[in-house]
Design an enzyme around this catalytic site. Structure first.
Site, PDB file in Angstrom:
ATOM      1  N   MET A 272      57.370 -50.681   8.475  1.00 38.12           N
ATOM      2  CA  MET A 272      58.368 -50.975   7.445  1.00 38.12           C
ATOM      3  C   MET A 272      57.726 -51.247   6.102  1.00 38.12           C
ATOM      4  O   MET A 272      56.551 -51.592   6.013  1.00 38.12           O
ATOM      5  CB  MET A 272      59.218 -52.177   7.856  1.00 38.12           C
ATOM      6  CG  MET A 272      58.433 -53.442   8.104  1.00 38.12           C
ATOM      7  SD  MET A 272      59.453 -54.838   8.584  1.00 38.12           S
ATOM      8  CE  MET A 272      59.928 -55.438   6.987  1.00 38.12           C
TER       9      MET A 272
ATOM     10  N   LEU B  98      52.783 -50.717   3.553  1.00 36.70           N
ATOM     11  CA  LEU B  98      53.500 -50.580   4.809  1.00 36.70           C
ATOM     12  C   LEU B  98      52.975 -51.623   5.781  1.00 36.70           C
ATOM     13  O   LEU B  98      51.766 -51.862   5.850  1.00 36.70           O
ATOM     14  CB  LEU B  98      53.264 -49.202   5.442  1.00 36.70           C
ATOM     15  CG  LEU B  98      53.913 -47.985   4.828  1.00 36.70           C
ATOM     16  CD1 LEU B  98      53.600 -46.757   5.679  1.00 36.70           C
ATOM     17  CD2 LEU B  98      55.403 -48.155   4.692  1.00 36.70           C
ATOM     18  N   HIS B  99      53.893 -52.211   6.514  1.00 42.03           N
ATOM     19  CA  HIS B  99      53.537 -53.076   7.636  1.00 42.03           C
ATOM     20  C   HIS B  99      53.598 -52.209   8.891  1.00 42.03           C
ATOM     21  O   HIS B  99      54.557 -51.463   9.083  1.00 42.03           O
ATOM     22  CB  HIS B  99      54.563 -54.202   7.804  1.00 42.03           C
ATOM     23  CG  HIS B  99      54.623 -55.155   6.669  1.00 42.03           C
ATOM     24  ND1 HIS B  99      53.975 -56.370   6.694  1.00 42.03           N
ATOM     25  CD2 HIS B  99      55.264 -55.089   5.479  1.00 42.03           C
ATOM     26  CE1 HIS B  99      54.222 -57.010   5.572  1.00 42.03           C
ATOM     27  NE2 HIS B  99      55.000 -56.257   4.812  1.00 42.03           N
ATOM     28  N   VAL B 100      52.607 -52.328   9.749  1.00 41.29           N
ATOM     29  CA  VAL B 100      52.624 -51.668  11.051  1.00 41.29           C
ATOM     30  C   VAL B 100      52.203 -52.738  12.047  1.00 41.29           C
ATOM     31  O   VAL B 100      51.105 -53.297  11.932  1.00 41.29           O
ATOM     32  CB  VAL B 100      51.652 -50.465  11.118  1.00 41.29           C
ATOM     33  CG1 VAL B 100      51.738 -49.778  12.475  1.00 41.29           C
ATOM     34  CG2 VAL B 100      51.921 -49.469   9.994  1.00 41.29           C
TER      35      VAL B 100
END
Length: 146
Positions: free
Chosen positions: A92, A106-108
């Site tokens: 997200m 981006l966060h993963v």
């Protein structure tokens, strides 16, 4: 890696992290992207992907950086799946006012059933009074003129 001044902002924390001027637990780096562990992880293995070029939102990045960001997110997700065997992966990005870093990222991170992270519906949704067919028509029109 050498960075052009016009592509970075010395006062931007994201630029300093991506450019290696600020200490971070870097897990991957190439000429466009730096991937590092989040200092406040939602779950173990929470990775932030930062483009080395400064931008606030995804739509401000050139196609090459977007492609690199996407490809790196897929690689990180694959590795997180092997490492943690999670129930799923969340990828997200928060834009605009909700981008707390002031630099697109981006966060993963791995997800587990019952981990408490989730989608929260707004108390007063906006724009839901317009029928989807009207929204679809307007979106299609704007996309065609892009």
């Amino acid at each position: 890696m050498e960075r052009k001044q016009e592509e970075t902002h010395a006062s931007c924390l994201g630029c300093r992290l991506a450019g290696g001027q600020k200490p971070a637990e870097i897990v991957y780096e190439d000429e466009r992207i730096t991937a590092l562990l989040d200092i406040a992880p939602l779950n173990g293995g929470h990775v932030l992907l930062l483009p080395k070029r400064h931008a606030l939102d995804l739509d401000e990045l050139p196609p090459e950086d977007l492609q690199a960001l996407n490809e790196t997110s897929v690689r990180i997700a694959r590795v997180l799946k092997r490492m943690y065997a999670p129930d799923g992966i969340t990828t997200m990005s928060n834009g605009g006012l909700f981008n707390d870093l002031g630099h697109v990222h981006l966060h993963v991170f791995p997800r587990y059933k019952g981990d408490g992270f989730g989608w929260r519906e707004p108390a007063a949704p906006r724009g839901t009074d317009v029928p989807n067919r009207v929204i679809r028509g307007r979106l299609a029109e704007l996309l065609a003129s892009e």
